[in-house]
Design an enzyme around this catalytic site. Sequence first.
Site, PDB file in Angstrom:
ATOM      1  N   LYS A  83       1.388  -4.337  10.318  1.00 17.33           N
ATOM      2  CA  LYS A  83       2.535  -3.882   9.513  1.00 17.33           C
ATOM      3  C   LYS A  83       3.555  -3.198  10.422  1.00 17.33           C
ATOM      4  CE  LYS A  83       3.559  -1.128   5.327  1.00 17.33           C
ATOM      5  NZ  LYS A  83       2.971  -0.268   4.284  1.00 17.33           N
TER       6      LYS A  83
ATOM      7  N   SER B 255       3.978  -1.451  -0.483  1.00  9.90           N
ATOM      8  CA  SER B 255       4.971  -1.773   0.517  1.00  9.90           C
ATOM      9  C   SER B 255       4.482  -2.748   1.589  1.00  9.90           C
ATOM     10  CB  SER B 255       5.429  -0.471   1.198  1.00  9.90           C
ATOM     11  OG  SER B 255       4.346   0.146   1.891  1.00  9.90           O
TER      12      SER B 255
ATOM     13  N   SER C  39      -0.070   1.048  -1.372  1.00 14.11           N
ATOM     14  CA  SER C  39       0.634   0.030  -0.588  1.00 14.11           C
ATOM     15  C   SER C  39      -0.247  -0.984   0.132  1.00 14.11           C
ATOM     16  CB  SER C  39       1.563   0.694   0.432  1.00 14.11           C
ATOM     17  OG  SER C  39       2.681   1.235  -0.216  1.00 14.11           O
TER      18      SER C  39
END
Length: 488
Positions: A78, A153, A177
């Site tokens: 990420k 997210s 997330s």
Amino acid sequence: MELYSLTIHELRELLKKREVSALEVTKSYLERIKEVEPKIDALVTITEDFALQKAKEADEKIKKGEDTALTGIPVIIKDNISTEGIKTTCSSKMLENYIPPYNATVVEKLLEEGVIILGKSNLDEFAMGSSTENSAFKTTKNPWDLSRVPGGSSGGSAAAIAADEAAFALGSDTGGSIRQPASLCGVVGMKPTYGLVSRYGLVAFASSLDQIGPFTKDVTDCAIVLNTIIGHDPKDSTSLKIDKPDYTSYLKEDIKGLRIGVAKEFFGEGIEEGVKETVQESIKVLQDLGAEIIDISIPYVEYALPAYYIIASAEASSNLARYDGIRYGHIAEKYEDLIDMYMVTRSEGFGKEVKRRIMLGTYALSSGYYDAYYKKALKVRTLIKNDFEKAFEKCDVIIGPTSPTVAFKIGERANDPLAMYLADIYTVSVNIAGLPGISIPCGLSDGLPVGLQIIGRHFDEGKILNVAYAFEQANKFSAKPQAIGGAR
């Protein structure tokens, strides 16, 4: 069967027997990325040359017999987790050209094992969002239906694993997330206990809630990755010293007599009927495996969402104060004086949702409202922690839906922040209490994946994995996303 469709443990078998090389595995994934990435937009950076170099090094390691459980396995990280020499943008204009001079501790651990980094995944800007629509660069699509969101997210990481762009991915979870996008994309996603995995090198959003965790194709892979990424880190003051268990030893099908709590609060207003039915069928599967199902209540969980948005936004307003254009990141070209430079830089660099959270957090911390909002939210946090402690006196794990809905349409909630925030209604309480939680695919509703969330006591990842593995073996979820041309 293509190499890119295999799990970590399947790839390791082939690598160990020298039936394939790490270079072949890496090339298979890079080809897959070229094939599906134009459709799903999961990645912000692809590190092809770096990956091929690391694959050759992994093959050397394997030849010398120095390989471990993750040597030669490709990963996607990420883009809010620092990678030395590789752009780390947080999907924000503020950090569009930022290249960290160091690795996050988790990245360092993976590289030491001989893991191959294929690229960095898209996210909601600074990890603020539940749909990955808040990225400054692109909107990631759900591989199950390209007109729908992958969640957020960490939507880029979840979509990448659902589409077989890597064997596993890392994400961060502040209020859901990892678990919510895992649910919406039909993959396994775990948020470990707060403090179990080092946050050093993770770009801070809300420091008392953030935690790094893995996305994988099955529960076995989740245990393998967890074994590597946990551990005390002196560089992170919230990192905890605990004995490192072997999480793969918990992967057993026997859950006879295990007490599973089902909280009525996780089946309230707003849950889609299809999601409710699929999760209730999953509870029946666990009951048939010999688990004891116990009805429980977590009364204060209904206040988790407002408390979360006050605490997280307050911490974000403090953490994001560092982006002023002075030392790194975006700087305005035209300004009149220092104060104006701060204002213009931040106005240009931050997106709409990030500005909203900073304003909310600053308001909650302001002298006239501190007691009414921030202090009250901290009290609610304690009440929620106490509720979970009481619940765990009656049961060993708690289960429920990960998300109240399946993946929603892109743009559907873009102008309704409250509807967007409600996507995390079942996940935020776990972060507030610092507990571990996993989302595993449990079925489909209208052809879209539904996630089952399993929550455990602090440091009880082993028990969560035990339940998740037993369920996975009994349920045999085998549906694959078709929107990208039938992945796997």
